[in-house]
Write an enzyme that holds these catalytic residues in place. Sequence first.
Site, PDB file in Angstrom:
ATOM      1  N   GLY A  21       1.156  -1.072   0.138  1.00  0.00           N
ATOM      2  CA  GLY A  21      -0.230  -0.097   0.386  1.00  0.00           C
ATOM      3  C   GLY A  21       0.749   1.496  -0.232  1.00  0.00           C
ATOM      4  O   GLY A  21       2.105   1.197   0.073  1.00  0.00           O
ATOM      5  N   PRO A  22       0.300   2.286  -0.232  1.00  0.00           N
ATOM      6  CA  PRO A  22       0.785   3.378  -0.052  1.00  0.00           C
ATOM      7  C   PRO A  22       1.882   4.198   1.361  1.00  0.00           C
ATOM      8  O   PRO A  22       1.078   3.060   2.109  1.00  0.00           O
ATOM      9  CB  PRO A  22       0.408   4.854  -0.525  1.00  0.00           C
ATOM     10  CG  PRO A  22      -1.529   3.778  -0.782  1.00  0.00           C
ATOM     11  CD  PRO A  22      -0.807   2.518  -0.794  1.00  0.00           C
TER      12      PRO A  22
ATOM     13  N   THR B 178      -0.420   4.494   5.352  1.00  0.00           N
ATOM     14  CA  THR B 178      -2.025   4.030   5.635  1.00  0.00           C
ATOM     15  C   THR B 178      -1.543   2.709   6.533  1.00  0.00           C
ATOM     16  O   THR B 178      -2.597   2.128   7.142  1.00  0.00           O
ATOM     17  CB  THR B 178      -2.050   2.998   4.594  1.00  0.00           C
ATOM     18  OG1 THR B 178      -0.993   2.213   3.781  1.00  0.00           O
ATOM     19  CG2 THR B 178      -2.217   3.850   3.206  1.00  0.00           C
ATOM     20  N   GLY B 179      -0.689   2.387   6.850  1.00  0.00           N
ATOM     21  CA  GLY B 179      -0.351   1.712   8.519  1.00  0.00           C
ATOM     22  C   GLY B 179      -0.309  -0.356   8.637  1.00  0.00           C
ATOM     23  O   GLY B 179      -0.548  -0.871   9.479  1.00  0.00           O
ATOM     24  N   LYS B 180       0.913   0.126   7.093  1.00  0.00           N
ATOM     25  CA  LYS B 180       1.169  -1.382   7.614  1.00  0.00           C
ATOM     26  C   LYS B 180       2.101  -1.880   8.364  1.00  0.00           C
ATOM     27  O   LYS B 180       1.687  -2.382   8.917  1.00  0.00           O
ATOM     28  CB  LYS B 180       2.426  -1.946   5.923  1.00  0.00           C
ATOM     29  CG  LYS B 180       1.739  -0.917   4.925  1.00  0.00           C
ATOM     30  CD  LYS B 180       2.245  -1.244   3.148  1.00  0.00           C
ATOM     31  CE  LYS B 180       3.295  -0.341   2.980  1.00  0.00           C
ATOM     32  NZ  LYS B 180       2.750   1.670   3.640  1.00  0.00           N
TER      33      LYS B 180
ATOM     34  N   HIS C 100      -9.671  34.919 -10.070  1.00  0.00           N
ATOM     35  CA  HIS C 100      -9.648  33.383 -10.264  1.00  0.00           C
ATOM     36  C   HIS C 100      -9.773  32.986  -9.162  1.00  0.00           C
ATOM     37  O   HIS C 100     -11.020  31.583 -10.316  1.00  0.00           O
ATOM     38  CB  HIS C 100      -7.807  33.281  -9.737  1.00  0.00           C
ATOM     39  CG  HIS C 100      -7.504  31.843 -10.922  1.00  0.00           C
ATOM     40  ND1 HIS C 100      -6.025  31.851 -11.783  1.00  0.00           N
ATOM     41  CD2 HIS C 100      -7.351  30.949  -9.456  1.00  0.00           C
ATOM     42  CE1 HIS C 100      -6.694  30.612 -11.510  1.00  0.00           C
ATOM     43  NE2 HIS C 100      -6.273  30.095 -10.327  1.00  0.00           N
ATOM     44  N   GLU C 101     -10.615  32.831  -8.239  1.00  0.00           N
ATOM     45  CA  GLU C 101     -11.062  32.010  -7.179  1.00  0.00           C
ATOM     46  C   GLU C 101     -12.319  31.817  -7.302  1.00  0.00           C
ATOM     47  O   GLU C 101     -12.726  31.141  -7.544  1.00  0.00           O
ATOM     48  CB  GLU C 101     -10.506  32.384  -5.464  1.00  0.00           C
ATOM     49  CG  GLU C 101      -9.004  32.286  -5.590  1.00  0.00           C
ATOM     50  CD  GLU C 101      -8.086  30.410  -5.503  1.00  0.00           C
ATOM     51  OE1 GLU C 101      -9.509  29.350  -5.408  1.00  0.00           O
ATOM     52  OE2 GLU C 101      -6.965  30.119  -5.988  1.00  0.00           O
TER      53      GLU C 101
END
Length: 635
Positions: free
Chosen positions: A230-231, A234-236, A451-452
């Site tokens: 996983g990225p 993420t809690g591996k 712009h916003e």
Amino acid sequence: MNEQKPNNLQKKGGPSIFNFLIVGFILTFLINIIFNASTGTGNTQVSYNEFIQYADSGNIEQVFLNDEQISFTLKNSGQTAQNSNVLGFFQNNRQAVSYYTGRVDDPTLTDRLLAADIPFSRQVVKSNPLLNIIGSWIVPIIIMFLIYRFVFRRMFSQMDGGGFGGGFLNVGKSKAKVYNLEKNTGVKFFDVAGQDEAKESLMEMVDFLHYPEKYKKIGAKQPKGALLVGPPGTGKTLLAKAVAGEANVPFFSLSGSEFVEMFVGIGASRVRDLFEQANKQAPCIIFIDEIDAIGKSRDARFGANDEREQTLNQLLAEMDGFDSSKGIVILAATNRPETLDKALLRPGRFDRRIIVDKPDLPGREAILKVHSSKVKLLENINFKEIALATSGATGADLANMINEAALRAVKMKRDSVSQEDLLEAVEVVIAGKEKKDRILNPKEKQLVAYHEVGHALVTAMQSDRKSEDSLPVHKITIVPRTMGTLGYTMQMPEEERYLMTKNEMLAEITVLLAGRAAEEMIFQESTTGAANDIERATKLARNMVTRYGMSEKFGMMGLESVESQYLDGRNVSTCSESTGASIDEETGKIIRQCNEKAAKILQEGKDALLRISEFLLKEESISGQRFMELLKNCA
């Protein structure tokens, strides 16, 4: 009654002080011999008659007299005391003269030297035998003892690992750490939220460790290993600790990079030592973080790494050799599974691949609740609103947001975290803190405001709202942030979406280009403020052409693939160069069409654009609700 512990040096076979002093004595003796030989005169002996002949002829440079001999140097010999070259310098420092002869009883010697105008002097050697013995023997032995005491003794005494470099002879030992789970880890599955599927897969392993007999009864075998993919964030690692905490077994944890050293064979030795320790502690769990450091595919095309390949081979052999019925489970984590060797991923080694992906909406809400359990909160906290605003955030990001909210509450001199603190924390993590020292000039401030508002106006006019209360825009601000933004429009979806239609993607590109379109419509010029918008719009349009099959010209053709999807997720072309040029043309066509649509929408709502922008210039920040009220008044 305290038992006397055996000497660690004797236990490990280290040198005793007696043996070390003998070695020191021998080394000192050899050093004295070498030193005396190197500091000798190195002169040539001549007869006294030859010395007299040199003196009478005036060829002597200088004479040194003592009770036993006469030393002298000759003129133009390159060996005088005044020689300035490097060889002469070292010879002078070693007292190297050219010749010497024995001293005889010659009363006329002084007159002869004076008559020849030869400089001479008597060598006076002040020597203390006691000091010579101390300097030549006692001091070197003391130095040897100190080296033994503070260096070698510590090396040998710490061969079990840790301390001073882990021991000089401990180079092949494993650096694995055994955690007492009840005292150190303290992590359970309850502490891990947002990864229900991963926990379900790992719970079976925990159950096997607790009740192996019911699995053996039916003939089921325990999986040898599980690969957590996983990225980052993420809690591996947290999941691995939770498995060990639930199973209540020893937990060996180390990084893949700790196996690899400069010398070939050390990593393989550490792998063997790790599994030896694990067999002694079974049942247990071994966790190897960032396993891609040693598990990369063995490919000789780009050069081989003998140390890493030997370490991988040893790991493969150990995973084949150990008995899973003993209760040894191997967990590994990586965010680059595509680089791992195929032999490492086959059944019988890492039997399961468990995806630990970014959490969905319910997962983010659960993670926020877990991390906020130790933080004082007000009663009216709406975690779902925060979860909706943090699409794509990992568990680590959400934990950071909770902490930022708590810090803001302390800064505002409050003892509880409010909803406002949490929303501000989301903005801090996404866009950075407010940059109060960056003051825009009036022209720049106007540009940012239009712009916003251009983004927000096109978003509102394109949105298919289900009710009048739904807000397509959550907040508009022109306050600069530390991450480089001069302002931003924050959107908050009503629900989490997993699929996007072609029209929705075109609408998103139109919104991204609306900021630049507003600038050009009001000021008839372009600025650099739309750089990030253009980059995101171009990437989305290109994906429509190359990956999603949404192009009229190419249809359903896959022209790019994703590499390192859990890291940067960059696209890799799988087509020819001529097709790549056509892809660029098709991408540009989509961008131009969306830009024209954005300009058309803004032209229709020009009055609203002007009025809301003027209001934003005064207030600097407006909420989504206030924006919708202003938009309705302009209708």
